[in-house]
Design an enzyme around this catalytic site. Structure first.
Site, PDB file in Angstrom:
ATOM      1  N   HIS A  75      -1.861   6.979 -17.011  1.00 34.10           N
ATOM      2  CA  HIS A  75      -1.197   5.589 -16.960  1.00 34.10           C
ATOM      3  C   HIS A  75      -1.719   4.538 -17.179  1.00 34.10           C
ATOM      4  O   HIS A  75      -2.608   4.119 -16.134  1.00 34.10           O
ATOM      5  CB  HIS A  75       0.105   5.442 -15.879  1.00 34.10           C
ATOM      6  CG  HIS A  75       1.106   6.493 -16.253  1.00 34.10           C
ATOM      7  ND1 HIS A  75       2.297   6.465 -15.436  1.00 34.10           N
ATOM      8  CD2 HIS A  75       1.322   7.629 -16.811  1.00 34.10           C
ATOM      9  CE1 HIS A  75       3.002   7.403 -15.726  1.00 34.10           C
ATOM     10  NE2 HIS A  75       2.521   8.038 -16.635  1.00 34.10           N
ATOM     11  N   TYR A 105       8.667  -0.073 -10.669  1.00 34.39           N
ATOM     12  CA  TYR A 105       9.083  -0.458  -9.153  1.00 34.39           C
ATOM     13  C   TYR A 105      10.120  -1.638  -9.445  1.00 34.39           C
ATOM     14  O   TYR A 105       9.948  -2.644 -10.001  1.00 34.39           O
ATOM     15  CB  TYR A 105       7.648  -0.969  -8.415  1.00 34.39           C
ATOM     16  CG  TYR A 105       6.796   0.133  -8.284  1.00 34.39           C
ATOM     17  CD1 TYR A 105       5.975   0.749  -9.110  1.00 34.39           C
ATOM     18  CD2 TYR A 105       6.951   0.551  -6.976  1.00 34.39           C
ATOM     19  CE1 TYR A 105       4.890   1.510  -9.001  1.00 34.39           C
ATOM     20  CE2 TYR A 105       5.780   1.470  -6.653  1.00 34.39           C
ATOM     21  CZ  TYR A 105       5.102   1.917  -7.814  1.00 34.39           C
ATOM     22  OH  TYR A 105       3.845   2.959  -7.176  1.00 34.39           O
ATOM     23  N   PRO A 110       4.797   4.566   1.333  1.00 33.69           N
ATOM     24  CA  PRO A 110       4.756   5.063  -0.285  1.00 33.69           C
ATOM     25  C   PRO A 110       4.762   4.060  -1.305  1.00 33.69           C
ATOM     26  O   PRO A 110       4.238   4.483  -2.422  1.00 33.69           O
ATOM     27  CB  PRO A 110       5.924   6.219  -0.363  1.00 33.69           C
ATOM     28  CG  PRO A 110       7.019   5.635   0.688  1.00 33.69           C
ATOM     29  CD  PRO A 110       6.449   5.128   1.781  1.00 33.69           C
ATOM     30  N   LYS A 168      -0.587   5.267  -1.946  1.00 33.73           N
ATOM     31  CA  LYS A 168      -2.047   5.042  -1.292  1.00 33.73           C
ATOM     32  C   LYS A 168      -2.282   6.313  -0.395  1.00 33.73           C
ATOM     33  O   LYS A 168      -3.571   6.699  -0.068  1.00 33.73           O
ATOM     34  CB  LYS A 168      -2.046   3.984  -0.267  1.00 33.73           C
ATOM     35  CG  LYS A 168      -2.433   2.802  -1.393  1.00 33.73           C
ATOM     36  CD  LYS A 168      -3.234   2.714  -2.458  1.00 33.73           C
ATOM     37  CE  LYS A 168      -3.257   1.786  -3.583  1.00 33.73           C
ATOM     38  NZ  LYS A 168      -4.213   2.013  -4.655  1.00 33.73           N
ATOM     39  N   TYR A 177      -4.176  -1.346  -7.103  1.00 35.24           N
ATOM     40  CA  TYR A 177      -3.149  -0.377  -7.332  1.00 35.24           C
ATOM     41  C   TYR A 177      -4.146   0.853  -7.881  1.00 35.24           C
ATOM     42  O   TYR A 177      -3.910   2.069  -7.848  1.00 35.24           O
ATOM     43  CB  TYR A 177      -2.100  -0.705  -8.318  1.00 35.24           C
ATOM     44  CG  TYR A 177      -1.043   0.133  -8.630  1.00 35.24           C
ATOM     45  CD1 TYR A 177      -1.137   1.300  -9.332  1.00 35.24           C
ATOM     46  CD2 TYR A 177       0.174   0.172  -7.685  1.00 35.24           C
ATOM     47  CE1 TYR A 177      -0.128   2.255  -9.641  1.00 35.24           C
ATOM     48  CE2 TYR A 177       0.943   1.293  -7.714  1.00 35.24           C
ATOM     49  CZ  TYR A 177       0.851   2.297  -8.699  1.00 35.24           C
ATOM     50  OH  TYR A 177       1.868   3.232  -9.034  1.00 35.24           O
TER      51      TYR A 177
HETATM   52  C1  PHB Z   1       6.297   9.630  -6.913  1.00 36.51           C
HETATM   53  O1  PHB Z   1       6.195   9.880  -8.133  1.00 36.51           O
HETATM   54  O2  PHB Z   1       6.890  10.266  -5.799  1.00 36.51           O
HETATM   55  C2  PHB Z   1       5.823   8.249  -6.210  1.00 36.51           C
HETATM   56  C3  PHB Z   1       5.058   7.405  -7.176  1.00 36.51           C
HETATM   57  C4  PHB Z   1       4.749   6.087  -6.827  1.00 36.51           C
HETATM   58  C5  PHB Z   1       4.776   5.844  -5.492  1.00 36.51           C
HETATM   59  C6  PHB Z   1       5.606   6.632  -4.637  1.00 36.51           C
HETATM   60  C7  PHB Z   1       6.122   7.757  -5.107  1.00 36.51           C
HETATM   61  O3  PHB Z   1       4.483   4.632  -5.035  1.00 36.51           O
END
Ligand code: PHB
Ligand code: APR
Length: 390
Positions: A72, A200, A292, A296, A384
């Site tokens: 990505h 997000y 999460p 990280k 990130y």
């Molecule tokens: C996930 O795909 O489970 C996932 C992706 C990004 C995050 C947290 C979880 O920040």
């Protein structure tokens, strides 16, 4: 039994440490509480930083990741439904790879066993001893009775609920913790992800995240209350909430379907200092937990063991203690910067019940600045995709 490095815990941190040590000609034994099937069955996120991807590829673990991982070059942020893309690749020249931690773990186990590595599964009553002496050891019990592994060093890679950190006398360890006043409710569904990249979402009703495991397996999260009951969240209600929080563009195209997994996860930030106690070193979740939001957790475990493996190599190869003496300080510098980013990102995206209206306006200003300023986007992007290894 005897080895150079005794590793407690056969998750990503323990497995990668053993793999990196093997490549340096250093023997290790992993003592894992659970069965191999249990460890391989744990469903965990996997957004791999560029540095993690590079390290895995450079050390012979990149083949399946290259085939199955989703690279990505950007992520999206939905602000009360309006979508904004952060072009990670243009801003940093780096990308992230979506490749489940479960898959990383399977690749690591396969590599260690193919190389003749020793992983003790289903070890009961594991304990660590003598880490303040020159003769540390790890003890456990199997069906064959009590076992003991004598080693030069112990690596505590046993996660947040392990035995190593609690084995340190209270006066020698300091724990910093922040608990967030909400949980994440996550679902897995055999549906096409609503977007090619992660979204997000910050919304008046709360946070949401659209992620994926493959082009046919979607992973979604919504912020929920601490006292959430899964029975109160049938699939239909979750899909409706996702459509609202992700915004109209996603709502119009999202493929819904039955959840094949539904679970609730708490969010917290924890750091234990220091990460070294005599001849015992903590790495990964054994030493720290991040919310999460910034993805990280796995990447910090990788960064810890990358430094720790080199430190052990300097000791055994060069007779130098410089690496092991500086491990804790070096690891913690990266841990705290990842904590900062994860906390900051969490603070902008989630609804804080009871917060004054001013606070929501501040969140919107932060996100407006993030998405409208090249400098702010660059700062976000470099965190990130992963800060440079120190
Ligand atoms: C996930 O795909 O489970 C996932 C992706 C990004 C995050 C947290 C979880 O920040
Ligand atoms: N004795 C032996 N092994 C133990 C013990 C114990 N007392 N307690 C826990 N373990 C094992 C667990 O069964 C697990 O396999 O230690 C391993 C720890 O693995 P993780 O919890 O995955 O931690 P880590 O390897 O540091 O990886 C961090 O995993 O949990 C995710 O979100 C976290 O992505 C992050 C990553």
């Amino acid at each position: 039994m005897r080895t150079q490095v005794g590793i407690v815990g056969g998750g990503p941190a323990g497995l990668l440490l053993s793999h990196l040590l093997h490549r340096q000609g250093i023997d290790s034994v992993i003592v894992e509480r659970r069965s191999r099937a249990y460890v391989e069955g744990r469903i965990r996120a996997g957004v791999l930083e560029q540095g993690t991807v590079d390290l895995l590829a450079e050390t012979g673990l990149g083949a399946r990741m290259a085939r199955e991982g989703l690279v990505h070059g950007g992520i999206e942020i939905a602000i009360d439904g309006a979508r904004h893309r952060i072009d990670l690749a243009a801003l940093t020249g780096k990308s992230v790879t979506v490749y489940g931690q479960t898959e990383v773990t399977k690749d690591l186990i396969e590599a260690r066993l193919a190389a003749g590595g020793t992983i003790v599964y289903e070890a009961d009553e594991v304990s660590v001893h003598g880490f303040d002496s020159d003769t540390p050891s790890i003890r456990w019990r199997t069906a064959d009775g009590p076992q003991e592994l004598h080693c030069d060093f112990i690596a505590g890679c046993d996660g947040f609920h392990g035995v190593c950190r609690p084995s340190v006398p209270a006066g020698r360890i300091r724990t910093y913790e922040r608990v967030y006043p909400f949980n994440w409710l996550g679902i897995l569904s055999q549906t096409e992800p609503v977007s090619d990249e992660l979204i997000y979402a910050s919304h008046d009703r709360g946070f949401a995240l659209a992620s994926m495991r493959s082009h046919a397996l979607s992973r979604y999260y919504i912020q929920c209350d601490l006292d959430v009951k899964l029975d109160d969240w049938p699939d239909e209600r979750i899909w409706d909430e996702l459509k609202t929080r992700l915004g109209p563009e996603a709502a119009a195209t999202i493929e819904t379907g039955p959840s094949i997994e539904k679970s609730v996860a708490p969010l917290r930030s924890v750091v234990a200092e220091p990460m070294r106690f005599g001849r015992m070193f903590l790495a990964g979740d054994a030493a720290h937990i991040v919310p999460p939001t910034g993805a990280k957790g796995l990447n910090l475990a990788v960064a810890d063991v990358r430094v720790l493996a080199e430190a052990f190599a300097e000791h055994f190869r060069d007779g130098s203690s410089a690496g092991i003496d500086s491990y804790s300080e070096r690891a913690l510098k990266r841990v705290w910067k990842a904590q900062r980013f994860s906390w900051w990102f969490s603070a902008q995206l989630h609804r804080y019940d009871g917060a004054e209206p001013f606070a929501r306006r501040l969140q919107l200003a932060e996100l407006d600045y993030l998405t409208g300023s090249e400098a702010a986007s660059h700062a976000f992007a470099e965190n990130y995709v992963g800060l440079p290894f120190g």
